[in-house]
Scaffold this motif. Sequence first.
Motif, PDB file in Angstrom:
ATOM      1  N   PRO A  19       0.825  -1.208   0.000  1.00  0.00           N
ATOM      2  CA  PRO A  19       0.000   0.000   0.000  1.00  0.00           C
ATOM      3  C   PRO A  19       0.865   1.267   0.000  1.00  0.00           C
ATOM      4  N   VAL A  20       0.304   2.336  -0.524  1.00  0.00           N
ATOM      5  CA  VAL A  20       0.997   3.621  -0.598  1.00  0.00           C
ATOM      6  C   VAL A  20       0.256   4.632   0.266  1.00  0.00           C
ATOM      7  N   VAL A  21       0.972   5.260   1.193  1.00  0.00           N
ATOM      8  CA  VAL A  21       0.406   6.288   2.054  1.00  0.00           C
ATOM      9  C   VAL A  21       0.925   7.637   1.568  1.00  0.00           C
ATOM     10  N   ARG A  73       4.522   1.944   1.513  1.00  0.00           N
ATOM     11  CA  ARG A  73       5.401   2.967   0.946  1.00  0.00           C
ATOM     12  C   ARG A  73       4.760   4.319   1.211  1.00  0.00           C
ATOM     13  N   LYS A  74       5.546   5.396   1.115  1.00  0.00           N
ATOM     14  CA  LYS A  74       4.974   6.708   1.392  1.00  0.00           C
ATOM     15  C   LYS A  74       5.481   7.744   0.398  1.00  0.00           C
ATOM     16  N   SER A  94       3.114   4.513  -8.410  1.00  0.00           N
ATOM     17  CA  SER A  94       3.672   3.943  -7.193  1.00  0.00           C
ATOM     18  C   SER A  94       2.770   2.841  -6.645  1.00  0.00           C
ATOM     19  N   ALA A  95       1.466   3.058  -6.679  1.00  0.00           N
ATOM     20  CA  ALA A  95       0.531   2.072  -6.121  1.00  0.00           C
ATOM     21  C   ALA A  95       0.480   0.806  -6.954  1.00  0.00           C
ATOM     22  N   VAL A 145      -4.418   2.699  -1.664  1.00  0.00           N
ATOM     23  CA  VAL A 145      -3.877   4.045  -1.490  1.00  0.00           C
ATOM     24  C   VAL A 145      -4.513   4.675  -0.254  1.00  0.00           C
ATOM     25  N   VAL A 146      -3.687   5.318   0.554  1.00  0.00           N
ATOM     26  CA  VAL A 146      -4.153   6.102   1.693  1.00  0.00           C
ATOM     27  C   VAL A 146      -3.756   7.549   1.438  1.00  0.00           C
TER      28      VAL A 146
END
Length: 325
Positions: free
Chosen positions: A149-151, A180-181, A200-201, A206-207
């Motif tokens: 997941p991407v934050v 990941r962020k 990226s996602a 996605v957050v």
Amino acid sequence: MQRALSLALLALAASGSYLDAQRCPERAVQHIRPSLRHAPPDLEGTYRAPFEFVCGAPATIRVRRVGAELVATVEADADCPQAGRTRWSGLPPVPGQAEFPVRIARPDGRMADGTARLSDRCGIEVGTGTGRASAYYRTDAACAPEPRPVVVFVGGFADGLNRNVVRVFCAYDAAWEHTRKLYFAYDADRGRMMRAIRDSADGAPVVLVGHSYGGDTAYELADSLGAHVHLLVTLDPVSPRREGQTVPRPREVRRWINVRVGSRPGLSSCGLAGAIGGAWGPQPAADADLRFPPDPAKDDPDDDHCKTEEMFLLQPVQAALAEIR
């Protein structure tokens, strides 16, 4: 009058002299680990020890709860003498605890006191304090390697100076959380932001976490990204066109938590930023519309708008982040 105040605030932000108190303190970054903070770590699952071998194959253990304890046993073919043997056992850790005592099986079959340490939400290191510890990495679906997941953190006005969101972005331990962020300023090119998030996602959850003007930007990104967004967190969002308004739920977003400052704006640069920016009204369409601070007796009109770390650490926000997989 409002335009004059806005220009004055711009000048203050540009000089930075009124925002010095909001800069990161000179200390090590405090790690924010929602999965560790919110609840006892869920350690039941299948792990592999890549540097240890059992019957000619990398050691695989299964961690199960047996009564009140966690018990790690060897998983191997039935003809392997070590199949089913206990490697270690002990009471599980409590929320916020990254180390816990265990009993470890020695080669002669006797048990010795030792310590298990969580290296992240998917790794455990077990040892007696002498010699090399055994490292176990979770291999089941709860810790699938990719895509993670991407934050995405979106800073508000002058965040490069006041670092309200930069501080949170730096403290959030993506490696520990197996995420990941990304970080963006609220006024970054919207098309570039969308492309970077999607690339990226790569289909992973996605957050979006946005503060002040960044909350408004995060809301619009969520509306465009739709079902890809598993969690939207808006921290005291502001924007002139939505001042005092309730807004509809972004399309297909799975969960939305809104945090809004409950106090009247103060006269500091931070308090004025919340007032001049155009604070949103209550958001009944959100899954949670949280007042900050929860206790009105603790209202701090001069600084509440800029207490992003405290907003981010609210229990419902941390609980929602801990569930992201």
